[in-house]
Enzyme design. Sequence first.
Site, short mmCIF file in Angstrom:
data_model
loop_
_atom_site.label_atom_id
_atom_site.label_comp_id
_atom_site.label_asym_id
_atom_site.label_seq_id
_atom_site.Cartn_x
_atom_site.Cartn_y
_atom_site.Cartn_z
N VAL A 45 0.75 -1.18 0.23
CA VAL A 45 -0.24 -0.50 -0.46
C VAL A 45 0.54 0.77 0.04
O VAL A 45 0.40 2.21 -0.65
CB VAL A 45 -0.77 -0.20 1.42
CG1 VAL A 45 -1.58 1.27 1.00
CG2 VAL A 45 -1.92 -1.28 1.20
N CYS A 46 1.61 1.79 0.71
CA CYS A 46 2.65 2.50 1.11
C CYS A 46 3.02 2.82 -0.88
O CYS A 46 3.71 4.02 -1.08
CB CYS A 46 3.60 2.57 1.86
SG CYS A 46 3.44 2.35 3.51
N THR A 47 3.99 1.69 -1.34
CA THR A 47 4.47 1.96 -2.20
C THR A 47 3.93 2.25 -3.35
O THR A 47 4.33 3.06 -3.88
CB THR A 47 5.43 -0.11 -2.92
OG1 THR A 47 6.21 -0.17 -1.92
CG2 THR A 47 5.44 0.27 -4.35
#
Length: 125
Positions: A45-47
Amino acid sequence: MPLQVGQQASEFTLYNTDRKEVSLKDLTSTSNVVVLFFPLAFTGVCTQELCSTRDDINKYQKLNATVVAISVDSMFTLGKFREEQKLPFDLLSDFNKEVSRKYDSLYEEFPLFGLKGVTKRSAFV
């Protein structure tokens, strides 16, 4: 105490992936600033979130906004992540978790895996 809408953001100085200090005061002296807190580099999700910001960077630039992203990862981990994802904005290491706490953007215990002291996903303009 969390920041309230309209409240002045707390000053901070953190190291970027080039091992240079970046301060909110310096950033706000030349542009609007978008501060993105994200949990951990190299997670799905962060990527996706930071690559989406990368892909929309022209929209931020048209608004005279500088984007910086902060996590508790080390500056070395963030450097590799920034390089692999070709992120055109600074990633700042809050390894000591002081800024994340100041912004009420820290999970003392992360909901997954029992990790302690992980940055919450949050944004400040």
